[in-house]
Design a protein around this motif. Structure first.
Motif, PDB file in Angstrom:
ATOM      1  N   PHE A   1       0.649  -1.077   0.016  1.00 41.50           N
ATOM      2  CA  PHE A   1       0.329   0.067  -0.103  1.00 41.50           C
ATOM      3  C   PHE A   1       0.271   1.417  -0.378  1.00 41.50           C
ATOM      4  O   PHE A   1       1.578   1.299   1.416  1.00 41.50           O
ATOM      5  CB  PHE A   1      -0.657   0.070   1.221  1.00 41.50           C
ATOM      6  CG  PHE A   1      -2.052   0.659   1.584  1.00 41.50           C
ATOM      7  CD1 PHE A   1      -1.673   2.517   1.191  1.00 41.50           C
ATOM      8  CD2 PHE A   1      -3.738   0.147   0.787  1.00 41.50           C
ATOM      9  CE1 PHE A   1      -2.521   2.924   1.852  1.00 41.50           C
ATOM     10  CE2 PHE A   1      -3.981   1.355   1.105  1.00 41.50           C
ATOM     11  CZ  PHE A   1      -3.905   2.815   1.161  1.00 41.50           C
ATOM     12  N   PRO A   2       0.507   2.044  -0.892  1.00 45.00           N
ATOM     13  CA  PRO A   2       1.358   3.495  -0.946  1.00 45.00           C
ATOM     14  C   PRO A   2       1.509   4.291   0.327  1.00 45.00           C
ATOM     15  O   PRO A   2       0.364   4.010   0.666  1.00 45.00           O
ATOM     16  CB  PRO A   2       1.405   4.186  -2.191  1.00 45.00           C
ATOM     17  CG  PRO A   2       0.013   4.090  -1.985  1.00 45.00           C
ATOM     18  CD  PRO A   2       0.107   2.240  -1.970  1.00 45.00           C
ATOM     19  N   ARG A   3       2.147   5.211   0.588  1.00 44.76           N
ATOM     20  CA  ARG A   3       2.698   6.003   2.025  1.00 44.76           C
ATOM     21  C   ARG A   3       2.853   7.199   1.622  1.00 44.76           C
ATOM     22  O   ARG A   3       2.663   7.728   2.440  1.00 44.76           O
ATOM     23  CB  ARG A   3       3.473   5.138   2.762  1.00 44.76           C
ATOM     24  CG  ARG A   3       2.939   4.008   3.524  1.00 44.76           C
ATOM     25  CD  ARG A   3       3.297   3.094   4.763  1.00 44.76           C
ATOM     26  NE  ARG A   3       2.567   2.263   5.637  1.00 44.76           N
ATOM     27  CZ  ARG A   3       2.198   1.864   6.598  1.00 44.76           C
ATOM     28  NH1 ARG A   3       2.345   3.205   8.021  1.00 44.76           N
ATOM     29  NH2 ARG A   3       1.224   1.110   7.558  1.00 44.76           N
TER      30      ARG A   3
ATOM     31  N   LEU B   1      -0.598   8.897  -2.436  1.00 47.70           N
ATOM     32  CA  LEU B   1      -2.522   8.964  -2.105  1.00 47.70           C
ATOM     33  C   LEU B   1      -2.993  10.139  -2.290  1.00 47.70           C
ATOM     34  O   LEU B   1      -3.880  10.077  -3.015  1.00 47.70           O
ATOM     35  CB  LEU B   1      -1.917   8.987  -0.470  1.00 47.70           C
ATOM     36  CG  LEU B   1      -1.195   7.836  -0.235  1.00 47.70           C
ATOM     37  CD1 LEU B   1      -1.168   7.813   1.437  1.00 47.70           C
ATOM     38  CD2 LEU B   1      -2.591   6.839  -0.511  1.00 47.70           C
ATOM     39  N   LEU B   2      -2.230  11.442  -2.813  1.00 51.40           N
ATOM     40  CA  LEU B   2      -3.544  12.230  -3.177  1.00 51.40           C
ATOM     41  C   LEU B   2      -3.117  12.249  -4.422  1.00 51.40           C
ATOM     42  O   LEU B   2      -4.943  12.192  -5.092  1.00 51.40           O
ATOM     43  CB  LEU B   2      -2.309  13.569  -2.750  1.00 51.40           C
ATOM     44  CG  LEU B   2      -3.391  14.850  -3.028  1.00 51.40           C
ATOM     45  CD1 LEU B   2      -4.567  15.078  -2.329  1.00 51.40           C
ATOM     46  CD2 LEU B   2      -2.470  16.206  -3.615  1.00 51.40           C
TER      47      LEU B   2
ATOM     48  N   ARG C   1      -7.876  11.460  -5.817  1.00 46.81           N
ATOM     49  CA  ARG C   1      -8.285  11.953  -7.373  1.00 46.81           C
ATOM     50  C   ARG C   1      -8.931  10.941  -8.530  1.00 46.81           C
ATOM     51  O   ARG C   1      -9.745  11.657  -8.692  1.00 46.81           O
ATOM     52  CB  ARG C   1      -7.032  13.215  -8.388  1.00 46.81           C
ATOM     53  CG  ARG C   1      -6.569  14.028  -7.087  1.00 46.81           C
ATOM     54  CD  ARG C   1      -6.003  14.705  -7.816  1.00 46.81           C
ATOM     55  NE  ARG C   1      -5.173  16.175  -7.300  1.00 46.81           N
ATOM     56  CZ  ARG C   1      -3.545  16.216  -6.737  1.00 46.81           C
ATOM     57  NH1 ARG C   1      -3.217  15.692  -7.371  1.00 46.81           N
ATOM     58  NH2 ARG C   1      -3.751  17.474  -5.881  1.00 46.81           N
ATOM     59  N   ASN C   2      -8.352   9.827  -8.655  1.00 48.42           N
ATOM     60  CA  ASN C   2      -9.149   9.180  -8.774  1.00 48.42           C
ATOM     61  C   ASN C   2      -8.311   8.838 -10.845  1.00 48.42           C
ATOM     62  O   ASN C   2      -9.847   9.034 -11.588  1.00 48.42           O
ATOM     63  CB  ASN C   2     -10.339   8.725  -8.332  1.00 48.42           C
ATOM     64  CG  ASN C   2     -10.402   6.609  -8.943  1.00 48.42           C
ATOM     65  OD1 ASN C   2      -9.686   5.734  -8.875  1.00 48.42           O
ATOM     66  ND2 ASN C   2     -12.420   7.224  -8.965  1.00 48.42           N
TER      67      ASN C   2
ATOM     68  N   ARG D   1      -6.346  -2.808   6.228  1.00 49.30           N
ATOM     69  CA  ARG D   1      -5.157  -3.883   6.759  1.00 49.30           C
ATOM     70  C   ARG D   1      -4.279  -4.357   6.202  1.00 49.30           C
ATOM     71  O   ARG D   1      -3.151  -4.464   6.569  1.00 49.30           O
ATOM     72  CB  ARG D   1      -6.382  -5.504   7.036  1.00 49.30           C
ATOM     73  CG  ARG D   1      -4.816  -6.409   7.303  1.00 49.30           C
ATOM     74  CD  ARG D   1      -4.169  -7.150   8.660  1.00 49.30           C
ATOM     75  NE  ARG D   1      -3.807  -7.964   8.754  1.00 49.30           N
ATOM     76  CZ  ARG D   1      -3.921  -9.380   9.070  1.00 49.30           C
ATOM     77  NH1 ARG D   1      -5.782  -9.295   9.205  1.00 49.30           N
ATOM     78  NH2 ARG D   1      -3.328 -10.256   9.459  1.00 49.30           N
ATOM     79  N   PHE D   2      -4.241  -4.149   4.889  1.00 49.24           N
ATOM     80  CA  PHE D   2      -3.712  -3.602   3.636  1.00 49.24           C
ATOM     81  C   PHE D   2      -2.280  -2.890   4.089  1.00 49.24           C
ATOM     82  O   PHE D   2      -1.123  -2.718   4.092  1.00 49.24           O
ATOM     83  CB  PHE D   2      -4.116  -3.382   2.388  1.00 49.24           C
ATOM     84  CG  PHE D   2      -3.000  -3.486   1.093  1.00 49.24           C
ATOM     85  CD1 PHE D   2      -1.852  -4.148   1.359  1.00 49.24           C
ATOM     86  CD2 PHE D   2      -3.463  -2.941  -0.043  1.00 49.24           C
ATOM     87  CE1 PHE D   2      -0.499  -3.895   0.313  1.00 49.24           C
ATOM     88  CE2 PHE D   2      -2.900  -3.179  -0.789  1.00 49.24           C
ATOM     89  CZ  PHE D   2      -1.577  -3.871  -0.692  1.00 49.24           C
ATOM     90  N   TRP D   3      -2.620  -1.078   4.284  1.00 47.89           N
ATOM     91  CA  TRP D   3      -1.719  -0.648   4.908  1.00 47.89           C
ATOM     92  C   TRP D   3      -1.267  -0.647   5.446  1.00 47.89           C
ATOM     93  O   TRP D   3       0.285  -0.620   5.424  1.00 47.89           O
ATOM     94  CB  TRP D   3      -3.077   0.869   5.050  1.00 47.89           C
ATOM     95  CG  TRP D   3      -2.121   2.336   5.591  1.00 47.89           C
ATOM     96  CD1 TRP D   3      -1.683   2.921   4.643  1.00 47.89           C
ATOM     97  CD2 TRP D   3      -1.690   2.365   7.386  1.00 47.89           C
ATOM     98  NE1 TRP D   3      -0.988   3.874   5.574  1.00 47.89           N
ATOM     99  CE2 TRP D   3      -1.400   3.759   6.822  1.00 47.89           C
ATOM    100  CE3 TRP D   3      -2.399   2.340   7.776  1.00 47.89           C
ATOM    101  CZ2 TRP D   3      -0.710   5.021   8.116  1.00 47.89           C
ATOM    102  CZ3 TRP D   3      -2.180   2.864   8.738  1.00 47.89           C
ATOM    103  CH2 TRP D   3      -1.175   3.565   9.193  1.00 47.89           C
TER     104      TRP D   3
END
Length: 413
Positions: free
Chosen positions: A58-60, A65-66, A70-71, A92-94
Motif C-alpha cells: 500500500f503506498p504511503r 495517496l493524493l 483524485r482517481n 489491514r493492507f495499509w
C-alpha cells in the motif's frame, strides 16, 4: 475412493499442484468449470518475476495517496460503490505495508520468489514448452531523470542484498536496445534474472497436458458442489461424482466460494485488471517493459503487443469499465507504436490478494483432508510451480522446499 486428491482450479497454481502431487505418487483429479489457464492465468503480463523480492505494498507517500484520491491515475482506479466492501481489507493492507512488516513479508516470500524460475524451468523442459519462454528479464522504465537515478541506487542495493543482476540503461542505451521505442523514457533498469512467457494461457495448458500424459484426470465440474461425506470429499463433474480423501482449493479469486461456507474468515479480495492486444507498427520489444510512473506493462506476445493495466478496485462481479485501459492506451500508443486493437473487447481478470501479501498455503485447521493454495497476489504465474511443490511436500510428509509457516491458513482469525 476414485482418487487420492481432487484439485479444484486449473489455473497455474492448481495445475502445478496437481503435477507435483502426481509426481509423488498420488492419483489426482483436476477439476475446473473451464479449460486450464482460461481465467486469471490467461491474461497476465507473462512475467516469471524472480526479481520482485519486495511485495506490492500500500503506498504511503502523501503525493501518491493524493493522486489516488483524485482517481485520475492509470495505475489505480477505484469504484466508489465498492469501497465499503473493501474498507477493512484496505485498512489491514495499509497496516501490513508499514516498513517493518513489509520487510518481514519480503523475507517470508523470498524463498519462493528466488526458486520461481528454476521450478518453472523444470516443468518447461518436461513439457517441451521452451519456445514459449524467453530468459531475457524485463525492463523497468522511468520517465523522469530524478526517478531513474533514485531507483537505480535502490535497485543496485537490492541486487547486492539478494544476489540479483540488474543493469541501469540511460535513455541512449535504452533506445539502442529497444529501437522500436519513441523518445519518452529517461532510462530503465534491466532486471536480468526473470523470464517472460509469450503466451501464459498456453503455458498453463501445456503443464495440464503433461499432467494428463502422466495419467492425471482433467474433469469439468463446478467446485461449489464440493461436499464432505464421512472420510471423503466429493465433487460433481460432467463424468459423474468423484471422490477423494483429500481436496485442494486452488481457485484463485473464487476460493472464498469454498472456504467461506465452511466457516473460514480469510480476507481474500480480488484486484481487477485488463489487457488488450495491439498490432505493432514498429520493431517489437524484446522483453516486457513496465512504465513505472504510469503503472502499466507492455509485453511482446507471439507477434502482438499486450498492454496490461494496473489495479482496479471494484466488485468482483461488476461490469467491465475499461477506464484504466483507455487511459494507459492513450499514454502508451505513441511511445510503443501501438497499432489497431486486435481483441473484440478488453479482457478482464482478477488477482487474488491477501492484505499481508502472502499466499495461503497449507492444511485447513478444522476440516480433515482440506488443503488451501490461493491468494498469490500479483504472482500466480510466477509462484505456481514452487507453491505447488511446497504444497505437495506438505501433503506427502516430505521436507518442504521452504518454511510453510508464514503461509498457514490459521494466521487469519
Amino acid at each position: 475412493m476414485d482418487f487420492d486428491v481432487i484439485v479444484l482450479g486449473a489455473g497455474m497454481v492448481g495445475v502445478s499442484s496437481a503435477l507435483h502431487l502426481q509426481d509423488r505418487g498420488r492419483r489426482v483429479a483436476l477439476v475446473d468449470r473451464r479449460g486450464p489457464g482460461e481465467e486469471t492465468s490467461f491474461g497476465n503480463a507473462g512475467l516469471i518475476e524472480s526479481s520482485s523480492v519486495v511485495p506490492y505494498a500500500f503506498p504511503r507517500h502523501p503525493a501518491t495517496l493524493l493522486r489516488y484520491l483524485r482517481n485520475q491515475s492509470t495505475d489505480l482506479y477505484w469504484d466508489y460503490k465498492a469501497l465499503p466492501t473493501f474498507a477493512s481489507w484496505l485498512a489491514r493492507f495499509w497496516w501490513e505495508s508499514s516498513p517493518s512488516r513489509l520487510e518481514a513479508a519480503a523475507r517470508d516470500m523470498f524463498p519462493l520468489i528466488r526458486r520461481s524460475v528454476v521450478e518453472h524451468d523444470a516443468l518447461i523442459a518436461r513439457a517441451g514448452l521452451a519456445s514459449l519462454v524467453h530468459h531475457g528479464g524485463w525492463l523497468e522504465a522511468f520517465r523522469t531523470e530524478a526517478e531513474f537515478e533514485r531507483q537505480s541506487e535502490v535497485a543496485e542495493a537490492k541486487a547486492r542484498t539478494h544476489g540479483l543482476r540488474v543493469t541501469p540503461l540511460d535513455a541512449a542505451a535504452l533506445q539502442a536496445r529497444e529501437c522500436g521505442l519513441a523518445p519518452g523514457f529517461s532510462g530503465a533498469l534491466h532486471w536480468q534474472d526473470p523470464a517472460s512467457v509469450a503466451n501464459p494461457g498456453a503455458l498453463t495448458k501445456g503443464y495440464a497436458r503433461l499432467f494428463e500424459e502422466g495419467g492425471g484426470q482433467l474433469l469439468t465440474g463446478e467446485a461449489t458442489t464440493l461436499r464432505q461425506q464421512a472420510d471423503a470429499w466429493t465433487v460433481q463433474t460432467s463424468q459423474g461424482m468423484v471422490s477423494a480423501r483429500e481436496v485442494v482449493v486452488a481457485l484463485g479469486p473464487w476460493s472464498d466460494k469454498i472456504f467461506a461456507p465452511l466457516g473460514y474468515r480469510i480476507p481474500l479480495r480480488a484486484k481487477r485488471g485488463y489487457h488488450m492486444h495491439y498490432e505493432p507498427t514498429r520493431a517489437m520489444l524484446s522483453v516486457p517493459l513496465v512504465d513505472t510512473e504510469k503503472g502499466y506493462v507492455i509485453a511482446p506476445m507471439q507477434g502482438r503487443l499486450r498492454l496490461t493495466t494496473g489495479v482496479e478496485i471494484a466488485r468482483r462481479e461488476a461490469a467491465p469499465t475499461g477506464i484504466q485501459l483507455g487511459r494507459a492506451e492513450h499514454i502508451a500508443r505513441p511511445i510503443f507504436g501501438l497499432g489497431q486493437r486486435l481483441d473484440n473487447a478488453p479482457w478482464l481478470g482478477l488477482r487474488p490478494c491477501t492484505p499481508d501479501m502472502r499466499p495461503v498455503i497449507g492444511a485447513a485447521p478444522r476440516h480433515r483432508g482440506l488443503w488451501f493454495s490461493f491468494g498469490h497476489n500479483h504472482h500466480g504465474l510466477t509462484l505456481g510451480p514452487v507453491s505447488g511443490r511446497l504444497l505437495a511436500e506438505m501433503m506427502t510428509g516430505a521436507t518442504p522446499v521452504a518454511d510453510p509457516y508464514p503461509f498457514r491458513p490459521e494466521r487469519f482469525r
